[in-house]
Design a protein around this motif. Structure first.
Motif, PDB file in Angstrom:
ATOM      1  N   TYR A 240      70.374  99.136  10.920  1.00 44.49           N
ATOM      2  CA  TYR A 240      71.268  98.193   9.983  1.00 44.49           C
ATOM      3  C   TYR A 240      71.085  98.756   8.679  1.00 44.49           C
ATOM      4  O   TYR A 240      70.285  98.901   8.162  1.00 44.49           O
ATOM      5  CB  TYR A 240      70.428  96.765  10.086  1.00 44.49           C
ATOM      6  CG  TYR A 240      71.075  96.013   9.144  1.00 44.49           C
ATOM      7  CD1 TYR A 240      72.387  95.264   9.433  1.00 44.49           C
ATOM      8  CD2 TYR A 240      70.560  95.534   8.059  1.00 44.49           C
ATOM      9  CE1 TYR A 240      72.894  94.544   8.612  1.00 44.49           C
ATOM     10  CE2 TYR A 240      71.136  94.493   7.024  1.00 44.49           C
ATOM     11  CZ  TYR A 240      72.391  93.981   7.627  1.00 44.49           C
ATOM     12  OH  TYR A 240      72.922  93.157   6.554  1.00 44.49           O
TER      13      TYR A 240
ATOM     14  N   HIS B 280      76.721 101.397  12.392  1.00 44.41           N
ATOM     15  CA  HIS B 280      75.788  99.992  12.021  1.00 44.41           C
ATOM     16  C   HIS B 280      76.583  99.180  11.102  1.00 44.41           C
ATOM     17  O   HIS B 280      77.573  99.620  10.336  1.00 44.41           O
ATOM     18  CB  HIS B 280      74.716 100.576  11.342  1.00 44.41           C
ATOM     19  CG  HIS B 280      74.470 101.576  10.410  1.00 44.41           C
ATOM     20  ND1 HIS B 280      75.237 101.041   9.073  1.00 44.41           N
ATOM     21  CD2 HIS B 280      74.225 102.832  10.185  1.00 44.41           C
ATOM     22  CE1 HIS B 280      75.116 102.267   8.176  1.00 44.41           C
ATOM     23  NE2 HIS B 280      74.478 103.063   8.779  1.00 44.41           N
TER      24      HIS B 280
ATOM     25  N   LYS C 158      73.909  91.185  13.715  1.00 41.65           N
ATOM     26  CA  LYS C 158      73.014  92.092  12.771  1.00 41.65           C
ATOM     27  C   LYS C 158      73.122  93.429  13.139  1.00 41.65           C
ATOM     28  O   LYS C 158      73.534  94.516  12.533  1.00 41.65           O
ATOM     29  CB  LYS C 158      71.695  91.769  12.098  1.00 41.65           C
ATOM     30  CG  LYS C 158      71.113  92.624  11.137  1.00 41.65           C
ATOM     31  CD  LYS C 158      69.713  92.239  10.752  1.00 41.65           C
ATOM     32  CE  LYS C 158      68.942  93.134   9.848  1.00 41.65           C
ATOM     33  NZ  LYS C 158      67.677  92.546   9.521  1.00 41.65           N
ATOM     34  N   TYR C 159      73.011  93.323  14.259  1.00 45.44           N
ATOM     35  CA  TYR C 159      73.009  95.107  15.035  1.00 45.44           C
ATOM     36  C   TYR C 159      74.329  95.290  15.889  1.00 45.44           C
ATOM     37  O   TYR C 159      74.348  96.487  16.384  1.00 45.44           O
ATOM     38  CB  TYR C 159      71.618  95.179  15.650  1.00 45.44           C
ATOM     39  CG  TYR C 159      70.549  95.213  14.837  1.00 45.44           C
ATOM     40  CD1 TYR C 159      70.120  96.231  14.320  1.00 45.44           C
ATOM     41  CD2 TYR C 159      69.846  94.143  14.805  1.00 45.44           C
ATOM     42  CE1 TYR C 159      69.111  96.474  13.461  1.00 45.44           C
ATOM     43  CE2 TYR C 159      68.569  94.185  14.003  1.00 45.44           C
ATOM     44  CZ  TYR C 159      68.256  95.391  13.342  1.00 45.44           C
ATOM     45  OH  TYR C 159      67.334  95.254  12.573  1.00 45.44           O
TER      46      TYR C 159
END
Length: 614
Positions: free
Chosen positions: A295, A485, A516-517
């Motif tokens: 991330y 990412h 988030k990922y």
């Protein structure tokens, strides 16, 4: 005990203790949002580590004042660098970061636009920190009236070295003893320190450095049996493989820096779609929802998964295989996608718009056996946008490479872009193609979002340009385009804008981790590659999926790996998804997914740590 001897002991304990205390308070005040209940024995051990360093330097210099000044300067430098890293990456400095020293110029280039804003954010705390340091140096100067005899100085030097060597020996028993004694390893809960900042807060900065390094050591998985794994691999080779529906095309891979369709964000509305081409091309190819291992940075870990089929989830947080694993000539024998393609007659080419020293890529590509490698310093005709090599240039270069390729040659070419890399300052671009027409964010945050969105917009144009050319190209060619990412969306003060975005804050912690990922990979071609019901794959499985559906001779390991796609399609250290899109915390996996995770961990040890490929 005479007064002079008491004064020596007082100085050699009090001064390093005060330095440690001021430094630890500085870290805690800067990162109070990551506060954890302090582990007393962990903090005590953290002080022991620092005290050992102080004693060693004192033994070398034989002067309390000069020792204090030298270590004070080192603490100030380390404290500021550590906080800058946290501001940009939400992670503190690791011991492994010292591998990055040869890439310092690259990171200073990244920092230069916002470094002052971040320093200003912590200015009051920094001033208090420096004031404390100055006071301690004066205190040390007033207690500098003694020195030690030459025959005793060796003890001050040797004993700290001996202590450091003993606790650093890569021995499983020592490591487990240290973790149990000072880091309460047996009492952990899944969320006891959900971030490395919390880890450093709980155990002290020096203890955190040491503990994180201990936990990043590679240890043979429980129940590891190479013969059992060999048998599983052999059995997978006897099973019928998928159809060779992709044939044997050229492969063009665009590793698009921080690409994410920001149109999914509700708090900001643009005057036009930012990634319209990507959205339209979804209907013409195979769209894969991926879980990135990273991330905001460490793109090499995504690249590692894509080019090897190994996975970062089998290493500890902060581990970078390119820099910590690929440092031995045995990795010439380790599996890689490059070697698979070369054995099948492909010429392989990697172009990086970054420096050759970054992430040890030059050595890693040599281990892979890449035929041709080019780096930023080799691209003499390149031009920039946003301070980095332009995505438009990348598109032109890919097209030119295909035009000049011999017709009887099969080509795999991958290019790593850089234009959309942070920092996202408003003055990153001289001109903007997109505007914000409605927003719930403040003006500075809007500037950050718009700067990032311009990079996505240009990457989207690059995708369309390469795709359109491939449609006119005579040879069967597959285009793989993916974001490595999601970006760190931080303003000039280092404040995280994602905390204000509904997309990342749904109220469901597992869903928030997934988002988030979550990145996407688009597989396109200039011929009919059909459809597929595989919706989810990690970067570690994308190329394996391609290899096993091409007209190639695929090695046993990659044939076996292909059998895991339905069982554990996408996963990283934190979150996993099954083939139906159900999400799980990786630490909570059960049943087939957990069995596959454990089996892949063992295979990872065999093929990428031991490198047992005989």
């Amino acid at each position: 005990m005479n007064e002079k001897h008491k004064s020596k002991i007082h100085a050699l304990v009090t001064v390093p203790f005060l330095l440690f205390l001021v430094f630890q308070c500085y870290y805690m005040l800067c990162n109070i949002t990551y506060a954890r209940i302090i582990c007393i024995q962990g903090l005590f051990f953290s002080f022991l580590l620092f005290w050992g360093i102080y004693m060693f330097v004192f033994g070398c210099m034989n002067n309390v004042y000069r020792t204090t000044v030298l270590l004070s300067a080192a603490l100030v430098l380390f404290g500021i660098v550590n906080q800058l890293k946290i501001a940009y990456s939400d992670t503190p400095v690791f011991l492994s970061d010292f591998f990055f020293l040869n890439s310092a110029g690259t990171f200073m280039d990244i920092l230069k636009g916002t470094i002052m804003g971040i320093i200003l954010k912590y200015l009051v705390i920094i001033v208090a920190f420096l004031t404390g340091i100055v006071y301690i140096c004066k205190f040390a100067k007033n207690r500098n009236e003694f020195s030690i005899r030459k025959r005793f100085r060796a003890f001050y030097i040797i004993l700290p070295i001996l202590f450091m060597v003993i606790i650093s020996v890569p021995n499983k028993n020592i490591s487990h003893f240290m973790l149990k004694t000072f880091f309460s390893i047996d009492e952990r809960q899944d969320n006891y320190a959900t971030t490395n900042m919390g880890y450093y807060f709980k155990f002290g900065v020096f203890g955190g450095l040491y503990g994180q390094n201990l936990e990043s050591r590679l240890e043979e998985p429980d129940g590891y049996d190479p013969s059992e794994l060999e048998q599983l691999v052999e059995e997978s080779c006897k099973k019928k493989r998928n159809s060779h529906k992709f044939g044997k095309p050229n492969i063009v891979m665009i590793f698009s820096e921080s690409f994410w369709n920001i149109d999914d964000m509700k708090e900001v509305r643009f005057d036009q779609p930012v990634a319209s081409n990507f959205e339209q091309l979804k209907q013409k190819g195979i769209l894969v929802d991926m879980i990135s291992p990273s991330y905001g940075g460490i793109s090499s870990n995504v690249e590692y998964e894509m080019l090897t089929g190994s996975s970062i989830k089998f290493f500890s947080s902060g581990y970078i295989p390119y820099m910590q694993l690929y440092i031995d000539d045995k990795y010439i024998k380790a599996p890689s996608v490059i070697q698979e393609l070369k054995r099948n007659g492909y010429k392989t080419h990697i172009t990086s718009t970054w420096e050759s020293s970054l992430f040890n890529c030059k050595s890693v590509y040599e281990y892979f056996g890449v035929d041709v490698t080019e780096y930023k310093e080799d691209l003499k005709d390149s031009y920039k946008k946003g301070g980095r090599i332009s995505d438009a240039y990348v598109a032109e270069r890919l097209i030119q490479e295909l035009k000049e390729k011999p017709k009887d040659e099969k080509l795999f070419t991958m290019i790593l872009t850089a234009q959309a890399h942070m920092p996202f300052n408003f003055d990153k671009y001289e001109d903007y193609d997109i505007s914000i027409v409605d927003s719930k964010l403040d003006p500075e945050e809007e500037d950050t979002i718009r700067s990032y969105a311009q990079g996505v917009y240009d990457a989207d144009k690059q995708l369309k340009e390469v795709y359109d050319f491939i449609q006119t190209y005579e040879e069967p060619t597959i285009l793989i385009f993916y974001g490595d990412h999601l970006p760190y969306l931080k303003n000039e003060k280092g404040e995280d804008i994602t905390k204000k975005l509904e997309y990342f804050n749904t109220g469901d912690s597992t869903e928030d981790l997934y988002r988030k990922y979550h990145t996407q990979c688009l597989i396109l071609a200039n011929y009919d590659i059909g459809e597929d019901d595989i919706d989810y794959m990690g970067p570690d499985l994308v190329m394996d999926y391609l290899l096993n559906n091409m007209d190639l001779e695929v090695s046993p390991y990659y044939q076996w790996l292909y059998t895991t796609i339905d069982k554990l399609p996408a996963s990283n250290l934190y979150v996993s998804v099954d083939k139906n899109g159900n999400k799980y915390k990786t630490s909570k996996l059960t049943g087939t997914m957990k069995d596959t995770f454990d089996l892949r961990r063992k295979m990872n040890w065999k093929y990428f740590v031991e490198v047992d490929v005989d």
